[in-house]
Write a protein that holds these residues in place. Structure first.
Motif, short mmCIF file in Angstrom:
data_model
loop_
_atom_site.label_atom_id
_atom_site.label_comp_id
_atom_site.label_asym_id
_atom_site.label_seq_id
_atom_site.Cartn_x
_atom_site.Cartn_y
_atom_site.Cartn_z
N ASP A 1 -2.71 -5.43 -2.76
CA ASP A 1 -2.85 -4.77 -1.47
C ASP A 1 -1.78 -5.32 -0.52
O ASP A 1 -0.63 -5.48 -0.91
CB ASP A 1 -4.26 -4.94 -0.91
CG ASP A 1 -4.57 -3.92 0.16
OD1 ASP A 1 -4.67 -2.72 -0.18
OD2 ASP A 1 -4.72 -4.30 1.33
N TRP A 2 -2.13 -5.67 0.71
CA TRP A 2 -1.14 -6.08 1.70
C TRP A 2 -1.67 -7.26 2.48
O TRP A 2 -2.87 -7.46 2.61
CB TRP A 2 -0.79 -4.92 2.64
CG TRP A 2 0.39 -5.20 3.52
CD1 TRP A 2 0.40 -5.28 4.87
CD2 TRP A 2 1.73 -5.43 3.08
NE1 TRP A 2 1.68 -5.55 5.31
CE2 TRP A 2 2.52 -5.65 4.24
CE3 TRP A 2 2.36 -5.48 1.83
CZ2 TRP A 2 3.89 -5.92 4.18
CZ3 TRP A 2 3.71 -5.75 1.77
CH2 TRP A 2 4.46 -5.97 2.95
N ARG B 1 0.42 3.93 -5.40
CA ARG B 1 -0.34 2.83 -6.01
C ARG B 1 -1.16 3.30 -7.21
O ARG B 1 -1.12 2.66 -8.28
CB ARG B 1 -1.25 2.17 -4.98
CG ARG B 1 -2.18 1.15 -5.63
CD ARG B 1 -2.81 0.19 -4.71
NE ARG B 1 -3.76 -0.67 -5.41
CZ ARG B 1 -4.30 -1.77 -4.91
NH1 ARG B 1 -3.97 -2.16 -3.69
NH2 ARG B 1 -5.15 -2.49 -5.61
N ARG C 1 0.85 -1.19 0.00
CA ARG C 1 0.00 0.00 0.00
C ARG C 1 0.89 1.23 0.00
O ARG C 1 2.04 1.17 0.40
CB ARG C 1 -0.89 0.03 1.25
CG ARG C 1 -1.81 -1.16 1.41
CD ARG C 1 -2.45 -1.16 2.79
NE ARG C 1 -3.34 -2.31 2.97
CZ ARG C 1 -3.80 -2.71 4.14
NH1 ARG C 1 -3.45 -2.06 5.25
NH2 ARG C 1 -4.60 -3.75 4.22
#
Length: 428
Positions: A301-302, A281, A277
């Protein structure tokens, strides 16, 4: 029931004695977390690993970590609460830089009170783990032994990228050495008995400019590698594999855009998963679309749990991190430890971690176009040559063996004992 004492109005349990001859260690770091970047992750690992040897190790950190500390089940962690003047300084952007030294001052006072109440006659080491900057002034204890670091830094963008620098970054680079010379006036600099140096000669130059005696500087690794990772079988590679991963906070200096641009120059249809993130991005998503790579770049994402990220490594041929300013690169250490060959720039921290062509591949940090084409060539080589990838993975694991946390902590314990006995740490 454990005995307790009163610190700042709160009852604090007295930790169990870790053994005769060992000092009480109080760690200090602004953040201790899995979610706040590499420095916070490193501070968390240091706390966990040091407690394997010294279970009564204490931690001082900022109150913003309280929820994360509770989630991780950490005990004997003590918090610096926000003061009204801290919030005021944060509200004035030009003054925010003062919060680092001020946190050091407040946390040192808390660390000394904890040590005075809990040491029970044992010597004390107050170890300020973070920040890793060699420039930021730290407040040091006059009553107990002080250890700083691992200190890294004195790393800035390669010259070809300096037109991307913000005004603040440009002035930090230009003022680095003048500020270090000015630090010779900092009255407490002589009270650091040991400074752990993780950035090699570039960091030593900075610390020497600040007037720190050579005898206090001890080389160490910036971050160790967890035992569990090195005890598991490494990844094995065979045949072709077109999948690569780039992970970390999505900010400009991590080079995410360079990795995406490189795909357009690959001979093979290489694919890239971007895990992370950050403010870059949206720009990276637009770049992938503009280059016609939307089908070959995934933004994932993470992972809330770091172990889940590590578990995903088995699907990839390599890790790509063309970072422009990383002083170390914990993600590179993780990749090497697990057998995921890294592709990085021959610059900064990765330059110190990777032997080019032995444990990973390095691309010269020249101009942008050459870097992009160099990254593409490296990914093509790895994607199509499983034997090469496996040789790099095997050498990477051997390299990472030297970073086992048990070995790093064993070195630090000797240093702690040396400094509390008044000996030069280099003799430990």
């Amino acid at each position: 029931m454990e005995a307790s004492l009163l610190v700042d109005g709160s009852s604090v349990p007295r930790p169990r004695d870790a053994g005769a001859g060992m000092p009480l260690v109080v760690l200090v770091a602004p953040n201790v977390s899995e979610q706040m970047g590499g420095e916070a992750m490193k501070a968390l690992q240091i706390l966990r690993e040091l407690r394997r040897a010294l279970p009564d190790t204490l931690q001082v950190t900022h109150a913003r970590n309280r929820a994360e500390v509770a989630r991780l089940g950490l005990t004997q962690v003590h918090f610096v609460e926000d003061r009204w003047w801290m919030r005021l300084l944060w509200a004035v952007p030009p003054l925010r830089w003062t919060l680092g030294p001020l946190f050091s001052w407040v946390s040192m006072r808390l660390a000394e009170r904890l040590a005075d109440g809990l040491a029970a006659g044992r010597p004390v080491v107050i170890h300020q783990v973070e920040p890793n900057s060699p420039v930021m002034p730290r407040w040091l204890s006059r009553r107990h032994a002080n250890v700083l670091g691992p200190v890294n830094g004195n790393i800035y963008c390669p010259p070809a990228f300096r037109h991307h620098e913000s005004a603040a970054a440009r002035w930090r680079r230009r003022l680095h050495m003048p500020l270090q010379w000015a630090r010779r006036l900092w009255p407490l600099r002589r009270h650091a008995q040991c400074v752990l140096v993780a950035g090699g000669e570039r960091t030593r130059r900075s610390l020497r400019a600040a007037g720190l005696p050579e005898a206090t500087l001890v080389d160490t690794v910036d971050c160790g590698v967890p035992e569990a990772w090195l005890d598991r079988p490494r990844l094995h590679h065979a045949g072709a594999n077109l999948h690569f991963v780039h992970f970390g906070r999505l900010v400009f200096h991590k080079g995410t855009a360079l990795a995406i641009r490189a795909l357009a120059h690959c001979r093979l249809p290489v694919m890239l998963d971007v895990v992370g993130r950050g403010p870059e991005r949206a720009a990276c998503e637009r770049l992938a679309q503009a280059l016609g790579l939307a089908g070959r770049v995934r933004f994932l994402d993470w992972y809330e749990r770091h172990d889940d990220l590590v578990a995903s490594f088995g699907r990839y041929r390599g890790m790509v991190l063309p970072s422009l300013e990383d002083a170390n690169g914990i993600v590179v250490q993780e990749a090497l430890a697990l057998g995921l060959p890294p592709v990085c720039l021959d610059w900064g921290g990765p330059q110190l971690l990777i032997d080019d062509g032995v444990a990973g591949l390095l691309v010269p940090a020249t101009d942008e176009d050459s870097i992009v084409r160099g990254l593409a060539a490296c990914m093509d080589r790895l994607a199509g040559d499983g034997a090469l990838a496996d040789r790099l993975a095997e050498a990477g694991r051997r390299r990472a063996e030297g970073w086992r946390w048990s070995r790093v902590v064993a070195q630090w314990l000797l240093l702690y004992q040396a400094v509390v006995r008044g000996r030069p740490p280099a003799a430990a």
